[in-house]
Design a protein around this motif. Structure first.
Motif, mmCIF file in Angstrom:
data_model
loop_
_atom_site.group_PDB
_atom_site.id
_atom_site.type_symbol
_atom_site.label_atom_id
_atom_site.label_comp_id
_atom_site.label_asym_id
_atom_site.label_seq_id
_atom_site.Cartn_x
_atom_site.Cartn_y
_atom_site.Cartn_z
ATOM 1 N N THR A 49 0.857 -1.188 0.000
ATOM 2 C CA THR A 49 0.000 0.000 0.000
ATOM 3 C C THR A 49 0.892 1.235 0.000
ATOM 4 N N GLY A 50 0.259 2.409 -0.168
ATOM 5 C CA GLY A 50 1.080 3.606 -0.151
ATOM 6 C C GLY A 50 0.370 4.810 -0.721
ATOM 7 N N SER A 51 1.117 5.881 -0.896
ATOM 8 C CA SER A 51 0.538 7.117 -1.413
ATOM 9 C C SER A 51 1.582 7.832 -2.261
ATOM 10 N N GLU A 52 1.096 8.763 -3.104
ATOM 11 C CA GLU A 52 2.017 9.603 -3.854
ATOM 12 C C GLU A 52 1.292 10.877 -4.239
ATOM 13 N N HIS A 53 2.028 11.949 -4.277
ATOM 14 C CA HIS A 53 1.447 13.176 -4.812
ATOM 15 C C HIS A 53 2.551 14.007 -5.464
ATOM 16 N N LYS A 54 2.115 14.704 -6.500
ATOM 17 C CA LYS A 54 3.084 15.474 -7.280
ATOM 18 C C LYS A 54 3.564 16.660 -6.465
ATOM 19 N N VAL A 55 4.870 16.849 -6.406
ATOM 20 C CA VAL A 55 5.410 17.943 -5.609
ATOM 21 C C VAL A 55 6.221 18.935 -6.436
ATOM 22 N N ASP A 56 6.607 18.536 -7.636
ATOM 23 C CA ASP A 56 7.519 19.418 -8.376
ATOM 24 C C ASP A 56 7.572 18.985 -9.833
ATOM 25 N N GLU A 57 8.205 19.828 -10.641
ATOM 26 C CA GLU A 57 8.461 19.482 -12.039
ATOM 27 C C GLU A 57 9.905 19.788 -12.356
ATOM 28 N N VAL A 58 10.491 18.951 -13.162
ATOM 29 C CA VAL A 58 11.863 19.181 -13.615
ATOM 30 C C VAL A 58 11.806 19.552 -15.084
ATOM 31 N N LYS A 59 12.513 20.616 -15.454
ATOM 32 C CA LYS A 59 12.506 21.042 -16.854
ATOM 33 C C LYS A 59 13.935 21.017 -17.401
ATOM 34 N N GLY A 60 14.102 20.359 -18.530
ATOM 35 C CA GLY A 60 15.353 20.443 -19.271
ATOM 36 C C GLY A 60 16.587 19.913 -18.558
ATOM 37 N N THR A 61 16.450 18.810 -17.843
ATOM 38 C CA THR A 61 17.651 18.219 -17.241
ATOM 39 C C THR A 61 18.323 17.314 -18.257
ATOM 40 N N ARG A 62 19.629 17.135 -18.105
ATOM 41 C CA ARG A 62 20.324 16.219 -19.017
ATOM 42 C C ARG A 62 20.506 14.845 -18.385
ATOM 43 N N GLU A 63 20.077 14.730 -17.165
ATOM 44 C CA GLU A 63 20.223 13.428 -16.496
ATOM 45 C C GLU A 63 19.073 12.518 -16.886
ATOM 46 N N SER A 64 19.383 11.302 -17.278
ATOM 47 C CA SER A 64 18.359 10.400 -17.798
ATOM 48 C C SER A 64 17.583 9.686 -16.694
ATOM 49 N N SER A 65 18.012 9.827 -15.452
ATOM 50 C CA SER A 65 17.224 9.248 -14.358
ATOM 51 C C SER A 65 17.358 10.135 -13.129
ATOM 52 N N ILE A 66 16.493 9.863 -12.168
ATOM 53 C CA ILE A 66 16.460 10.685 -10.959
ATOM 54 C C ILE A 66 17.812 10.614 -10.257
ATOM 55 N N ARG A 67 18.221 11.733 -9.684
ATOM 56 C CA ARG A 67 19.500 11.751 -8.974
ATOM 57 C C ARG A 67 19.386 10.883 -7.720
ATOM 58 N N GLY A 68 20.385 10.031 -7.491
ATOM 59 C CA GLY A 68 20.366 9.164 -6.308
ATOM 60 C C GLY A 68 19.407 7.992 -6.437
ATOM 61 N N ASN A 69 19.096 7.619 -7.657
ATOM 62 C CA ASN A 69 18.190 6.495 -7.891
ATOM 63 C C ASN A 69 18.688 5.239 -7.153
ATOM 64 N N ASN A 70 17.908 4.763 -6.204
ATOM 65 C CA ASN A 70 18.332 3.582 -5.440
ATOM 66 C C ASN A 70 17.213 2.554 -5.385
ATOM 67 N N VAL A 71 16.330 2.608 -6.382
ATOM 68 C CA VAL A 71 15.167 1.731 -6.336
ATOM 69 C C VAL A 71 15.568 0.260 -6.432
ATOM 70 N N GLY A 72 16.687 -0.022 -7.094
ATOM 71 C CA GLY A 72 17.121 -1.403 -7.227
ATOM 72 C C GLY A 72 18.228 -1.776 -6.257
ATOM 73 N N ALA A 73 18.714 -0.796 -5.511
ATOM 74 C CA ALA A 73 19.815 -1.050 -4.564
ATOM 75 C C ALA A 73 19.220 -1.392 -3.213
ATOM 76 N N TYR A 74 18.659 -2.601 -3.121
ATOM 77 C CA TYR A 74 17.911 -2.980 -1.921
ATOM 78 C C TYR A 74 18.735 -2.908 -0.649
ATOM 79 N N ARG A 75 20.019 -3.166 -0.768
ATOM 80 C CA ARG A 75 20.845 -3.258 0.439
ATOM 81 C C ARG A 75 21.465 -1.928 0.839
ATOM 82 N N GLN A 76 21.220 -0.907 0.029
ATOM 83 C CA GLN A 76 21.769 0.398 0.369
ATOM 84 C C GLN A 76 20.827 1.071 1.360
ATOM 85 N N ARG A 77 21.269 1.156 2.606
ATOM 86 C CA ARG A 77 20.389 1.699 3.643
ATOM 87 C C ARG A 77 20.279 3.216 3.505
ATOM 88 N N VAL A 78 19.075 3.723 3.785
ATOM 89 C CA VAL A 78 18.854 5.160 3.818
ATOM 90 C C VAL A 78 18.487 5.539 5.242
#
Ligand SMILES: [Zn+2]
Ligand SMILES: [Zn+2]
Lengths: 85, 436
Positions: A49-78
């Motif tokens: 379960t969970g929730s999400e809401h839009k908080v911002d927009e990014v315009k014209g970035t050259r990065e192809s993915s979100i900065r600090g993307n750790n969705v697949g790094a299961y063992r990287q603790r935050v």
């Protein structure tokens, strides 16, 4: 040819050497291996379960993915919040 | 056994077949009468060291708990390649009780609450454990004693008498043992195959000294944990809304627009039989100083088939002792539960095509159940000399599944030379392309 392209080509040698070194090293030493408990343990989960809401927009970035993307790094603790219960 | 006084046979089940009670061998190292009650000359003779070689098979049976259910004899071994025990006297074979059924370990995950600790997983040196390992102060041998019916024992090796106060601090006896299925020949073949694939850059000394026949069977201590937990994660995810290029020719660059979302996820889950190393040494997976990650990699085991602790399964197999209690292992369990939770929620955020950056996580462990278990591993080791004591390399074979993993020391100069050679060729190609 662009400067970017030339630089990439010139890096081919060093990158290839480094890459090959680590590939072979890992094949022999297997320092990157461990038990994949995330997949290999019998886990039964209730529907996520969970929730999400839009908080911002990014315009014209050259990065192809979100900065600090750790969705697949299961063992990287935050930051650990103390549990809420 | 060639004692002057023939010992009487152990208690027998009702006679129901051929053979007389006299055929039953005596319990090794046991006398029918307490020697302390006998006259001194006889006592001295009885307690004097055996002149003949001592039967090493009896060491693990010293706890006095392993009797053949058919004939009462104690010369019991593990039948290799199976989970069976076999009586060497009457050839009776039987299956040890599986802890899964015995302790109800397979059920009730949904209702786990609090911390449930099996007796063998209790804090080390807990007084409530009946079977305890002792270190003989006479000769250093390890002897397992059932403290439920004896608080002192005599070392079978040197006949030194010792008491409970000499208990080995890290000598807790586990709840269960998972018997070896993979036989030595099989383990050797797997190790050989693993190394055959790693010849070219292997350390010369390693190749010269490679003798997989020296592989040893060892029971390693684990805590097998069931758990029920809830986890929450929170962070930001991005969805691409546009992608376009600016500039032209060689200066063409790609730009992205995206919507940013605050994302939160919650998952309730149970885990069944998560294995944690319960030796601090084996649990240290720092690959810069050791190769224990190799042993970790051959997990998991079919722990559902583990049988109740029975020292007969350990015949001829060495074992390592547990030195971590439940409290020590809880942080590692929580870390793994969080990783499992992160793996569980990944599908639910697939619409964030630019990925998710989790920033916070929390874990609520509702209940856990801990069982201490010996798991079977074939270990081949090679010590590579070097600074700080060098490095101990392992090739490990899972004693149940045969899964094999290893660390083969490399000849650094060869590896660097190969890398540089390939790098030089690639660089030459690059320079050639640039020049043309
Ligand atoms: Zn028997
Ligand atoms: Zn002794």
């Amino acid at each position: 040819m662009s400067d970017d392209g030339s630089l990439a080509l010139l890096l081919l040698g060093p990158a290839g050497a480094t890459g090959l070194y680590w590939m072979l090293y890992r094949h022999y030493r297997n320092t990157d291996k461990s038990h994949a408990f995330e997949h290999e343990t019998a886990v039964e989960a209730k529907p996520v379960t969970g929730s999400e809401h839009k908080v911002d927009e990014v315009k014209g970035t050259r990065e192809s993915s979100i900065r600090g993307n750790n969705v697949g790094a299961y063992r990287q603790r935050v930051q650990r919040r103390q549990d809420d219960s | 056994m060639s004692n002057a006084k023939p010992p009487s046979p152990p208690p027998l089940p009702p006679v129901s077949g051929p053979g007389s009670p006299r055929d039953v061998p005596p319990l090794p190292g046991q006398f029918p009468i307490d020697p302390a009650t006998l006259p001194k000359p006889i006592r001295d003779e009885l307690t004097a060291p055996d002149p003949v070689a001592i039967d090493t098979s009896a060491k693990e049976l010293k706890d006095g708990a392993n009797h053949c259910p058919k004939c009462g004899a104690t010369d019991i071994r593990h039948k290799h390649g199976s989970d069976l025990l076999v009586c060497l006297f009457c050839r009776n074979e039987w299956q040890g009780a599986r802890v899964e059924e015995e302790f109800g370990l397979g059920s009730g995950l949904d209702e786990l609450s609090g911390t449930i600790i099996a007796s063998g997983a209790k804090d080390i040196a807990a007084d409530s454990a009946h079977l305890m390992s002792f270190k003989c102060s006479g000769c250093g041998a390890e002897v397992t004693v059932n403290t439920e019916n004896q608080m002192t024992a005599r070392c079978h090796w040197c006949r030194h008498v010792f008491g409970v106060n000499e208990q080995v601090a890290n000598g807790a006896v586990p709840d269960a043992v998972l018997p070896f299925h993979i036989k030595k020949d099989d383990a050797i073949a797997r190790i050989r195959q693993f190394v055959d694939k790693r010849q070219m850059f292997a350390l010369k000394a390693f190749k010269e000294q490679f003798t997989p026949e020296n592989v040893s069977a060892v029971y390693l201590p684990y805590m097998i944990v069931d758990g029920r937990a809830s986890a929450d994660v929170a962070g930001q995810g991005e969805i691409e809304t546009a992608r376009y290029t600016r500039g032209s020719g060689n200066d063409k660059k790609t730009y992205y627009d995206a919507d940013v979302y605050a994302v939160q996820r919650h998952v309730d889950f149970t885990v069944d039989d998560l294995p944690l190393e319960s030796s601090s040494e084996r649990g240290n997976h720092d690959t810069s100083v050791n190769t224990n990650n190799i042993i970790n990699t051959i997990l998991p085991f079919d722990t559902k088939n583990a049988v109740k602790w029975n020292a007969s399964y350990l015949h001829g197999v060495s074992s390592e002792k547990r030195d971590r209690d439940v409290a020590h292992l809880k942080p590692r369990l929580e870390d793994q539960l969080l990783s499992i939770a992160r793996h569980q929620v990944v599908e639910s955020v697939s619409r964030y095509d630019r990925g998710v950056r989790w920033e916070q996580e929390s874990l609520d462990v509702h209940g856990t159940r801990w069982v201490s278990m010996y798991l079977p591993v074939w270990l081949y080791s090679y010590h590579q000399p070097g600074k700080n004591g060098g490095m101990l390399h392992y090739i490990a074979v899972n004693g149940r599944t045969g899964e094999t993993m290893g660390s083969v020391p490399v000849q650094q100069w060869k590896l660097i030379l190969a890398a540089l050679t390939v790098g030089t060729i690639l660089e030459s190609i690059a320079l050639w392309i640039l020049a043309n």
